[in-house]
Design a protein around this motif. Structure first.
Motif, PDB file in Angstrom:
ATOM      1  N   ALA A  25      28.115  22.131  40.059  1.00  0.00           N
ATOM      2  CA  ALA A  25      28.631  23.692  40.267  1.00  0.00           C
ATOM      3  C   ALA A  25      28.620  24.372  38.870  1.00  0.00           C
ATOM      4  CB  ALA A  25      29.959  23.610  40.814  1.00  0.00           C
ATOM      5  N   THR A  26      28.301  25.486  38.871  1.00  0.00           N
ATOM      6  CA  THR A  26      28.042  26.332  37.757  1.00  0.00           C
ATOM      7  C   THR A  26      29.491  27.089  37.886  1.00  0.00           C
ATOM      8  OG1 THR A  26      27.204  28.022  38.755  1.00  0.00           O
ATOM      9  CG2 THR A  26      25.845  26.501  37.767  1.00  0.00           C
ATOM     10  N   LEU A  27      29.838  27.689  36.615  1.00  0.00           N
ATOM     11  CA  LEU A  27      30.912  28.605  36.486  1.00  0.00           C
ATOM     12  C   LEU A  27      31.017  29.655  37.491  1.00  0.00           C
ATOM     13  CD1 LEU A  27      31.486  28.430  32.608  1.00  0.00           C
ATOM     14  CD2 LEU A  27      32.686  27.219  34.284  1.00  0.00           C
ATOM     15  N   ASP A  28      29.876  30.151  37.698  1.00  0.00           N
ATOM     16  CA  ASP A  28      29.820  31.309  38.701  1.00  0.00           C
ATOM     17  C   ASP A  28      30.134  30.927  39.981  1.00  0.00           C
ATOM     18  OD1 ASP A  28      28.760  33.101  36.886  1.00  0.00           O
ATOM     19  OD2 ASP A  28      26.894  32.788  37.041  1.00  0.00           O
ATOM     20  N   ASP A  29      29.788  29.523  40.461  1.00  0.00           N
ATOM     21  CA  ASP A  29      30.254  28.861  41.599  1.00  0.00           C
ATOM     22  C   ASP A  29      31.577  28.684  41.888  1.00  0.00           C
ATOM     23  OD1 ASP A  29      27.564  29.048  42.486  1.00  0.00           O
ATOM     24  OD2 ASP A  29      27.046  26.868  41.705  1.00  0.00           O
ATOM     25  N   VAL A  30      32.118  28.193  40.756  1.00  0.00           N
ATOM     26  CA  VAL A  30      33.651  27.937  40.666  1.00  0.00           C
ATOM     27  C   VAL A  30      34.414  29.186  40.893  1.00  0.00           C
ATOM     28  CG1 VAL A  30      35.832  27.242  39.273  1.00  0.00           C
ATOM     29  CG2 VAL A  30      33.357  26.024  39.303  1.00  0.00           C
ATOM     30  N   SER A  31      34.088  30.463  39.970  1.00  0.00           N
ATOM     31  CA  SER A  31      34.813  31.633  40.163  1.00  0.00           C
ATOM     32  C   SER A  31      34.560  32.316  41.684  1.00  0.00           C
ATOM     33  CB  SER A  31      33.842  32.693  39.038  1.00  0.00           C
ATOM     34  OG  SER A  31      34.554  33.551  38.994  1.00  0.00           O
ATOM     35  N   GLY A  32      33.158  32.056  42.148  1.00  0.00           N
ATOM     36  CA  GLY A  32      33.229  32.870  43.452  1.00  0.00           C
ATOM     37  C   GLY A  32      34.183  32.018  44.552  1.00  0.00           C
ATOM     38  N   ASN A  33      34.041  30.805  44.577  1.00  0.00           N
ATOM     39  CA  ASN A  33      35.101  30.021  45.150  1.00  0.00           C
ATOM     40  C   ASN A  33      36.548  30.302  45.436  1.00  0.00           C
ATOM     41  OD1 ASN A  33      32.871  28.479  46.415  1.00  0.00           O
ATOM     42  ND2 ASN A  33      33.189  26.766  44.934  1.00  0.00           N
ATOM     43  N   MET A  34      36.825  30.689  43.948  1.00  0.00           N
ATOM     44  CA  MET A  34      38.208  31.326  43.720  1.00  0.00           C
ATOM     45  C   MET A  34      38.555  32.411  44.306  1.00  0.00           C
ATOM     46  SD  MET A  34      39.179  29.776  39.894  1.00  0.00           S
ATOM     47  CE  MET A  34      39.645  28.323  39.388  1.00  0.00           C
ATOM     48  N   ASP A  35      37.708  33.374  44.233  1.00  0.00           N
ATOM     49  CA  ASP A  35      37.561  34.686  44.814  1.00  0.00           C
ATOM     50  C   ASP A  35      38.004  34.618  46.334  1.00  0.00           C
ATOM     51  OD1 ASP A  35      37.305  36.071  42.457  1.00  0.00           O
ATOM     52  OD2 ASP A  35      35.001  36.106  42.685  1.00  0.00           O
ATOM     53  N   LYS A  36      37.021  33.882  46.898  1.00  0.00           N
ATOM     54  CA  LYS A  36      37.316  33.501  48.658  1.00  0.00           C
ATOM     55  C   LYS A  36      38.440  32.939  48.870  1.00  0.00           C
ATOM     56  CE  LYS A  36      32.479  32.581  49.180  1.00  0.00           C
ATOM     57  NZ  LYS A  36      31.275  31.588  49.720  1.00  0.00           N
ATOM     58  N   ARG A  37      38.778  31.848  48.003  1.00  0.00           N
ATOM     59  CA  ARG A  37      40.571  31.286  48.110  1.00  0.00           C
ATOM     60  C   ARG A  37      41.317  32.345  48.181  1.00  0.00           C
ATOM     61  NH1 ARG A  37      40.622  26.055  44.708  1.00  0.00           N
ATOM     62  NH2 ARG A  37      42.752  26.032  45.716  1.00  0.00           N
ATOM     63  N   MET A  38      41.434  33.327  46.979  1.00  0.00           N
ATOM     64  CA  MET A  38      42.506  34.251  46.598  1.00  0.00           C
ATOM     65  C   MET A  38      42.233  35.263  47.973  1.00  0.00           C
ATOM     66  SD  MET A  38      42.742  34.922  42.623  1.00  0.00           S
ATOM     67  CE  MET A  38      40.952  35.111  42.227  1.00  0.00           C
ATOM     68  N   ASP A  39      41.106  35.687  48.348  1.00  0.00           N
ATOM     69  CA  ASP A  39      41.338  36.495  49.652  1.00  0.00           C
ATOM     70  C   ASP A  39      41.875  35.945  50.719  1.00  0.00           C
ATOM     71  OD1 ASP A  39      39.635  38.251  47.934  1.00  0.00           O
ATOM     72  OD2 ASP A  39      37.754  37.760  48.738  1.00  0.00           O
ATOM     73  N   GLU A  40      41.718  34.637  51.020  1.00  0.00           N
ATOM     74  CA  GLU A  40      42.333  33.935  51.998  1.00  0.00           C
ATOM     75  C   GLU A  40      43.834  34.085  52.106  1.00  0.00           C
ATOM     76  OE1 GLU A  40      40.749  30.090  52.613  1.00  0.00           O
ATOM     77  OE2 GLU A  40      38.716  30.926  53.012  1.00  0.00           O
ATOM     78  N   LEU A  41      44.335  33.810  50.813  1.00  0.00           N
ATOM     79  CA  LEU A  41      45.928  33.729  50.300  1.00  0.00           C
ATOM     80  C   LEU A  41      46.359  35.118  50.632  1.00  0.00           C
ATOM     81  CD1 LEU A  41      46.030  31.337  47.328  1.00  0.00           C
ATOM     82  CD2 LEU A  41      46.822  30.976  49.641  1.00  0.00           C
ATOM     83  N   ASP A  42      45.591  36.099  50.174  1.00  0.00           N
ATOM     84  CA  ASP A  42      46.139  37.813  50.480  1.00  0.00           C
ATOM     85  C   ASP A  42      46.204  37.989  51.824  1.00  0.00           C
ATOM     86  OD1 ASP A  42      46.108  38.230  47.675  1.00  0.00           O
ATOM     87  OD2 ASP A  42      44.113  38.725  47.469  1.00  0.00           O
ATOM     88  N   LYS A  43      45.189  37.432  52.653  1.00  0.00           N
ATOM     89  CA  LYS A  43      45.343  37.779  54.145  1.00  0.00           C
ATOM     90  C   LYS A  43      46.522  36.935  54.837  1.00  0.00           C
ATOM     91  CE  LYS A  43      40.192  38.249  54.908  1.00  0.00           C
ATOM     92  NZ  LYS A  43      39.177  37.678  55.443  1.00  0.00           N
TER      93      LYS A  43
END
Length: 223
Positions: free
Chosen positions: A18-36
């Motif tokens: 995994a690259t840093l871009d992959d990690v940052s993208g996964n975090m974005d998805k997880r934060m979106d789920e938490l916001d929902k």
């Protein structure tokens, strides 16, 4: 020997690291789920509060306990989201540092190549020769300007005083203003060539003239 020490096992092929871009993208998805989830809990809590206002006794207490439970869950999700935001900031800072290092390395490589090219090009230049060329060009331009000034001088022209010329021009204007512009009153030296030609034409129309410019005597009177 292989039985005692064994052989180095080749790394089995697997998913790419995994690259840093992959990690940052996964975090974005997880934060979106938490916001929902947080928004969904907020809606449920508001509905329970409305019911609490209308209910009484044990029913009201039951709604209250459910609301408190949902509120604790909401707080937990918010804590996870805030923590993940801090982690993502660290990942983004690492991405920025990594990209900066790459950009700096590319810059150094480009500058080295440019340095080599400039040195090769400067070998064809001699600063002393360039200065000599510029000095020669300056002298040539000065000579050209001198020649232009010499060729632009007027020949055969007397040096008249400009003030005297202006005074004479003013006197001529006054003289023209005083004159009556009828042709009979204009001095002979100011009669135009056209006026003189018209006068000669009138003489020719009235009668022939002799060689002295006098009117010829009619032949009848000569007999």
């Amino acid at each position: 020997m292989k039985r005692f020490f064994g052989t180095k096992q080749k790394k089995k092929g697997g998913p790419p690291e995994a690259t840093l871009d992959d990690v940052s993208g996964n975090m974005d998805k997880r934060m979106d789920e938490l916001d929902k989830k947080i928004k969904r809990l907020e809606v449920q809590i508001i509905e329970l509060k409305k019911k609490m206002k209308k209910a009484k006794g044990a029913a009201k207490n039951s709604y209250k306990q459910k609301a408190l439970k949902l509120l604790k869950q909401k707080k937990q999700y918010e804590t996870q989201r805030d923590r993940m935001m801090g982690q993502q900031m660290n990942v983004d800072n690492a991405k920025y540092a990594q990209q900066s290092i790459k950009d700096n390395a590319d810059m150094v490589t480009a500058m080295k190549a440019a340095n080599v090219g400039l040195k090769a090009q400067m070998k064809d230049f001699n600063i002393d020769e360039v200065e000599d060329v510029m000095d020669d060009m300056t002298e040539l331009m000065d000579d050209v300007n001198d020649i232009n000034e010499i060729l632009g001088e007027a020949w055969g022209m007397d040096d008249f005083d400009e003030d005297d010329l202006l005074d004479e021009l003013d006197d001529l204007d006054d003289e023209l203003d005083d004159l009556d512009m009828n042709e009979d009153d204009v001095p002979s030296y100011m009669v135009s060539a056209n006026a003189a030609a018209n006068q000669n034409k009138l003489v020719d129309d009235n009668g022939a003239v002799d060689e002295y410019g006098l009117p010829k005597v009619p032949e009848k009177l000569m007999n």
